[in-house]
Scaffold this motif. Structure first.
Motif, PDB file in Angstrom:
ATOM      1  N   ASP A   7      -0.966   9.748   1.570  1.00  0.00           N
ATOM      2  CA  ASP A   7      -1.392   9.156   2.844  1.00  0.00           C
ATOM      3  C   ASP A   7      -2.803   8.592   2.761  1.00  0.00           C
ATOM      4  OD1 ASP A   7       1.032   9.718   4.055  1.00  0.00           O
ATOM      5  OD2 ASP A   7       0.340  11.594   4.942  1.00  0.00           O
ATOM      6  N   ALA A   8      -3.721   9.358   2.155  1.00  0.00           N
ATOM      7  CA  ALA A   8      -5.106   8.876   2.008  1.00  0.00           C
ATOM      8  C   ALA A   8      -5.138   7.641   1.119  1.00  0.00           C
ATOM      9  CB  ALA A   8      -5.994   9.978   1.430  1.00  0.00           C
ATOM     10  N   CYS A   9      -4.343   7.646   0.062  1.00  0.00           N
ATOM     11  CA  CYS A   9      -4.304   6.503  -0.853  1.00  0.00           C
ATOM     12  C   CYS A   9      -3.776   5.263  -0.138  1.00  0.00           C
ATOM     13  CB  CYS A   9      -3.444   6.832  -2.067  1.00  0.00           C
ATOM     14  SG  CYS A   9      -3.410   5.516  -3.297  1.00  0.00           S
ATOM     15  N   MET A  10      -2.751   5.434   0.658  1.00  0.00           N
ATOM     16  CA  MET A  10      -2.202   4.294   1.394  1.00  0.00           C
ATOM     17  C   MET A  10      -3.265   3.680   2.296  1.00  0.00           C
ATOM     18  SD  MET A  10       1.222   4.136   3.704  1.00  0.00           S
ATOM     19  CE  MET A  10       0.640   4.143   5.380  1.00  0.00           C
ATOM     20  N   LEU A  64       2.848   1.382  -3.530  1.00  0.00           N
ATOM     21  CA  LEU A  64       1.969   1.640  -4.675  1.00  0.00           C
ATOM     22  C   LEU A  64       1.425   3.063  -4.617  1.00  0.00           C
ATOM     23  CD1 LEU A  64       0.040  -1.749  -4.825  1.00  0.00           C
ATOM     24  CD2 LEU A  64       1.847  -0.976  -6.365  1.00  0.00           C
ATOM     25  N   ALA A  65       1.057   3.527  -3.422  1.00  0.00           N
ATOM     26  CA  ALA A  65       0.554   4.894  -3.268  1.00  0.00           C
ATOM     27  C   ALA A  65       1.640   5.915  -3.600  1.00  0.00           C
ATOM     28  CB  ALA A  65       0.036   5.113  -1.851  1.00  0.00           C
ATOM     29  N   ARG A  66       2.862   5.613  -3.264  1.00  0.00           N
ATOM     30  CA  ARG A  66       3.975   6.542  -3.475  1.00  0.00           C
ATOM     31  C   ARG A  66       4.469   6.554  -4.919  1.00  0.00           C
ATOM     32  NH1 ARG A  66       9.332   6.201  -3.237  1.00  0.00           N
ATOM     33  NH2 ARG A  66       9.384   4.061  -2.526  1.00  0.00           N
ATOM     34  N   MET A  67       4.564   5.378  -5.548  1.00  0.00           N
ATOM     35  CA  MET A  67       5.200   5.298  -6.861  1.00  0.00           C
ATOM     36  C   MET A  67       4.242   5.162  -8.044  1.00  0.00           C
ATOM     37  SD  MET A  67       8.661   3.029  -6.416  1.00  0.00           S
ATOM     38  CE  MET A  67       7.886   1.549  -5.822  1.00  0.00           C
ATOM     39  N   LEU A  68       3.050   4.604  -7.816  1.00  0.00           N
ATOM     40  CA  LEU A  68       2.227   4.249  -8.970  1.00  0.00           C
ATOM     41  C   LEU A  68       0.865   4.923  -9.036  1.00  0.00           C
ATOM     42  CD1 LEU A  68       3.102   0.455  -9.155  1.00  0.00           C
ATOM     43  CD2 LEU A  68       4.112   2.328 -10.443  1.00  0.00           C
ATOM     44  N   ALA A  95       0.832  -1.202   0.000  1.00  0.00           N
ATOM     45  CA  ALA A  95       0.000   0.000   0.000  1.00  0.00           C
ATOM     46  C   ALA A  95       0.867   1.252   0.000  1.00  0.00           C
ATOM     47  CB  ALA A  95      -0.944  -0.006   1.199  1.00  0.00           C
ATOM     48  N   GLU A  96       1.865   1.268   0.838  1.00  0.00           N
ATOM     49  CA  GLU A  96       2.752   2.437   0.915  1.00  0.00           C
ATOM     50  C   GLU A  96       3.484   2.666  -0.400  1.00  0.00           C
ATOM     51  OE1 GLU A  96       6.727   3.932   3.312  1.00  0.00           O
ATOM     52  OE2 GLU A  96       5.533   2.312   4.155  1.00  0.00           O
TER      53      GLU A  96
END
Length: 142
Positions: A102-105, A78-82, A75-76
């Motif tokens: 943060d919300a995406c994670m 994918l949210a950060r890179m993709l 989650a961290e």
């Protein structure tokens, strides 16, 4: 330089703009869409961190990390890179939640089907040719 000029192969070529800048829309159940970039050299964040991401994922597997730990790591990263943006993500009162890493994670951790849907799309450059992807995650029926 090639001596041949092909006129019907555009759908067979990579679209690096979509892979690394614009992203492709991944439709999820419930009217939610994620805009995701490709896990390829066209994505600057993946170029910087993709190798480390894959190495850590292998390390977690070899260490028999818990499913929860692996999910949190995925989650961290994918949210950060993709994942670049989203639509249709709302709070319990129906108000739109603005996209942030943060919300995406947190969303990826909470929405059980989101990570598998992303993984089914982001590792294949063929999925970044400009079309909207409808991600359907099958579950075993009881």
């Amino acid at each position: 330089m090639s001596q041949f000029k092909f006129g019907n192969i555009d759908k067979l070529k990579r679209n690096r703009e979509i892979e690394g800048v614009a992203g492709t829309e991944i439709g999820l159940p419930g009217g939610i869409s994620l805009i995701a970039l490709c896990a390829s050299d066209a994505n600057p964040a993946w170029r910087r961190g993709g190798e480390d991401f894959l190495a850590e994922l292998k390390r977690l597997s070899r260490a028999h990390a818990s499913d929860e730990r692996v999910k949190r790591f995925l989650a961290e990263q994918l949210a950060r890179m993709l994942v670049k943006d989203w639509s249709g993500v709302v709070d319990q009162d129906g108000n739109a939640i603005p996209f942030s890493t943060d919300a995406c994670m947190e969303f990826l951790i909470e929405a059980d089907d989101a990570i598998p849907a992303l993984q089914a799309v982001v590792y294949e450059t063929q999925n970044f040719r400009g079309q909207r992807i409808e991600a359907i995650v099958d579950h075993a029926k009881n």
